[in-house]
Design a protein around this motif. Structure first.
Motif, PDB file in Angstrom:
ATOM      1  N   ALA A  93     102.502  98.670 -42.042  1.00  0.00           N
ATOM      2  CA  ALA A  93     103.709  98.962 -41.255  1.00  0.00           C
ATOM      3  C   ALA A  93     104.413  97.678 -40.812  1.00  0.00           C
ATOM      4  CB  ALA A  93     103.345  99.817 -40.040  1.00  0.00           C
ATOM      5  N   LEU A  94     103.656  96.672 -40.417  1.00  0.00           N
ATOM      6  CA  LEU A  94     104.264  95.422 -39.955  1.00  0.00           C
ATOM      7  C   LEU A  94     104.921  94.647 -41.100  1.00  0.00           C
ATOM      8  CD1 LEU A  94     101.539  94.438 -37.365  1.00  0.00           C
ATOM      9  CD2 LEU A  94     103.933  94.988 -36.862  1.00  0.00           C
ATOM     10  N   HIS A  95     104.410  94.790 -42.298  1.00  0.00           N
ATOM     11  CA  HIS A  95     105.049  94.153 -43.455  1.00  0.00           C
ATOM     12  C   HIS A  95     106.275  94.948 -43.920  1.00  0.00           C
ATOM     13  CE1 HIS A  95     102.590  90.683 -44.384  1.00  0.00           C
ATOM     14  NE2 HIS A  95     101.514  91.391 -44.119  1.00  0.00           N
ATOM     15  N   GLY A  96     106.367  96.191 -43.494  1.00  0.00           N
ATOM     16  CA  GLY A  96     107.547  97.002 -43.784  1.00  0.00           C
ATOM     17  C   GLY A  96     107.895  97.028 -45.261  1.00  0.00           C
ATOM     18  N   ASP A  97     109.183  96.814 -45.549  1.00  0.00           N
ATOM     19  CA  ASP A  97     109.653  96.885 -46.936  1.00  0.00           C
ATOM     20  C   ASP A  97     109.163  95.727 -47.804  1.00  0.00           C
ATOM     21  OD1 ASP A  97     111.227  94.815 -45.976  1.00  0.00           O
ATOM     22  OD2 ASP A  97     113.135  95.757 -46.478  1.00  0.00           O
TER      23      ASP A  97
END
Length: 190
Positions: A93-97
């Motif tokens: 989630a923290l790395h996202g896209d």
């Protein structure tokens, strides 16, 4: 020329947040971090990622710091257990896209049975005083001498530091649309 002596020891649990903030600051301009973590809320994301990583390393490996937590180094042993599912989900989630690119970035594996120096960070205001080299040497002293220690870096300045500490270059990997990653190993004592 005088040599500075730093009081280094295991990072206490109470200092995990301080270590995460320090590492986020130290990695603010780091090529891998700039590429791997989205620009939106970048500093918050990097701090949270560092908190996850440093806590895992503290639980499963070795994390050393100076008394003021202006420098931190973390190592993991060979074949550490997989992080908990909740941690893995938070990392994604923290790395996202950027996650797919990060997960697809392939570098050569470290030598079988080696420890890995996962992170080294020094407060930018404290650089140039020998703290980074002292942390690397303390990390090397903390693992069995007959086991190699591997690492990766995407900052050319780090390569010189690690070479001075006895690491040798083993591979250079150009990540598509990303940074160049240098793999290094400190050999086992014979």
């Amino acid at each position: 020329m005088t040599s500075t002596v730093f009081a280094l020891g295991r990072l206490p649990a109470a200092a995990l947040d301080d270590a995460a903030v320090l590492l986020a600051t130290a990695f603010e301009d780091y090529p891998w971090t700039q590429w791997a973590v989205p620009a939106q809320e970048h500093a918050v994301r990097v701090t949270r990622l560092q908190r996850l990583y440093i806590q895992y390393a503290r639980e499963r490996g070795i994390v050393l710091a100076d008394a003021d937590v202006t420098g931190v180094v973390a190592l993991l042993p060979p074949d550490p257990p997989e992080p908990p599912t909740s941690m893995q989900q938070d990392v994604v989630a923290l790395h996202g896209d950027r996650w797919e690119a990060v997960a697809g970035a392939a570098t050569p594996p470290p030598p079988t049975g080696s420890w890995t120096l996962e992170t080294l960070g020094v407060d930018p205001r404290c650089r140039g005083r020998g703290l980074g080299a002292s942390l690397v040497r303390a990390a090397l002293d903390a693992v069995p001498a007959d086991i190699p220690v591997a690492l990766e870096t995407s900052d050319p300045r780090n390569v010189r530091l690690y070479e001075r500490c006895g690491f040798g270059l083993t591979a250079t990997t150009h990540i598509p649309d990303g940074p160049t990653v240098v793999s290094m190993v400190h050999p086992a004592a014979t």
